[in-house]
Enzyme design. Structure first.
Site, PDB file in Angstrom:
ATOM      1  CB  SER A 162      -0.914   0.051   1.348  1.00 24.00           C
ATOM      2  OG  SER A 162      -1.932   0.964   1.396  1.00 24.00           O
ATOM      3  CG  HIS A 188      -4.008  -0.919  -1.148  1.00 25.57           C
ATOM      4  ND1 HIS A 188      -3.977  -0.800  -0.067  1.00 25.57           N
ATOM      5  CD2 HIS A 188      -4.713  -2.066  -1.509  1.00 25.57           C
ATOM      6  CE1 HIS A 188      -4.706  -1.894   0.450  1.00 25.57           C
ATOM      7  NE2 HIS A 188      -4.937  -2.472  -0.380  1.00 25.57           N
ATOM      8  CG  ASP A 283      -6.416  -5.613   1.552  1.00 25.91           C
ATOM      9  OD1 ASP A 283      -6.787  -6.490   1.839  1.00 25.91           O
ATOM     10  OD2 ASP A 283      -6.118  -4.988   0.361  1.00 25.91           O
TER      11      ASP A 283
END
Length: 344
Positions: A162, A188, A283
């Site tokens: 991310s 992400h 996540d």
């Protein structure tokens, strides 16, 4: 830092500056200390005001956002969040900015986002304010394979990242050989930006790097990046090993989701290797645990080399991580694990 996150907004459009300010000022913990229409005005404010975070327009007249980002990182090291259009030009410039040290990015409002402009900017501002820029000062990117004579042993690598992932992935993949282990990545990133990221990696790395397509065969020497948008990248084993893109709601707050990729990777069993890199949120933590429970080799980037260690800390807390590896040593560890005859 004061109790407030002191933020500077830089954009050549007065309307856009007003929209960004209005969005940020819905959070009482964020204080907009000033607005600037161009790089010279922003430079003056940076020297006269205490600033914690900068939002920076990618495309500005005169000195553009990329050049000004370089100046900021050299003379006033601060977390910088790039604000860009959803055009191909804007995406390419944003990916370049992320690779040069920008903290994150948000897209300018479109017809689809006009009722919730800059959704997600506030949590990004908070994460940026807590980030340690010293963690970005990694050793120089390695451009040669750290495992001479590498031969893939059949393992499949799945990676999730991310915030800070663009830099981390760029450093790792630059050390991969042309015949690298088959590698799938969920990073992400907003829709429209992953294509530019894949193109940039493909230009700079020895393996073939591309956005994953539904049904694409998974082979050594190839890296597959999950497209941004409303589909999740997954590994499928039958009838042959291939990528699949699955439409569905967000998982763990994201689409594509790292958890979805890792959960599908659990089907590989000991043939799989799961790698979680820098990022905020959770996540990927649960999916990495599923991979470990299925017999996969699972590792995380060490928290002290992450720009934001949220995901790796969540994965470690769950017991999903076998080893934590410093970023500069990650490519070596992956290749050693996936090398024919290596002891894992």
């Amino acid at each position: 830092m004061s109790d407030h996150i002191r933020t500077l907004v830089v954009d050549d459009s007065p309307t856009m500056r007003r929209i960004i300010r209005a969005s940020l000022e819905t959070d009482p913990r964020i204080h907009v200390v000033g607005e600037a229409p161009d790089a010279p005005s922003a430079r003056d404010l940076l020297t006269s005001e205490a600033v914690d975070v900068v939002t920076l327009d990618v495309e500005m007249p005169g000195m553009d956002g990329i050049e000004f980002l370089d100046r900021i990182m050299r003379y006033h090291p601060l977390p910088v969040i790039m604000v860009s259009t959803h055009t191909q030009k804007g995406a390419r410039a944003t990916v370049e900015a992320l690779a040069r040290g920008a903290f994150g990015c948000v897209g300018k409002p479109t017809l689809d986002t006009r009722h919730k402009p800059f959704d997600g900017l506030i949590p990004l501002i908070h994460a940026a304010a807590d980030a340690n820029l010293q963690k970005r000062k990694a050793p120089p990117t390695q451009h040669s394979c750290p495992v001479p004579g590498f031969k893939p042993n059949g393992k499949v690598v799945v990676i999730g990242a991310s915030i800070g992932g663009v830099e981390a992935l760029s450093q790792i993949l630059a050390a991969f050989p042309e015949n690298c282990p088959p590698t799938l990545i969920t990073q992400h990133m907003p829709k429209g930006y992953t294509e530019s990221f894949a193109e940039r990696l493909d230009r700079k790395c020895a393996p073939r790097v591309q956005e994953a397509a539904d049904g694409m065969a998974i082979k050594a020497g190839h890296v597959y990046l999950a497209p941004g948008g409303d589909r999740h990248l997954e590994v499928k084993l039958a009838p042959t090993l291939h990528c699949t893109l699955v439409r569905g709601p967000k998982v763990s707050g994201h689409s594509p989701s790292i958890d979805r990729l890792f959960s599908s990777g659990a089907a590989l069993g000991p043939r799989g290797m799961g790698v979680i890199l820098t990022g905020m949120g959770r996540d990927g933590a649960q999916g990495l645990l599923q991979m470990r429970q299925a017999g996969a080799h699972t590792v995380s980037q060490s928290a002290d080399t992450c720009v934001v260690p949220g995901i790796v800390k969540a994965a470690t807390h769950l017991g999903a991580v076998l080893n934590d590896i410093a970023l500069h040593a990650m490519a070596d560890h992956i290749l050693t694990t996936c090398n024919a005859g290596a002891q894992t």
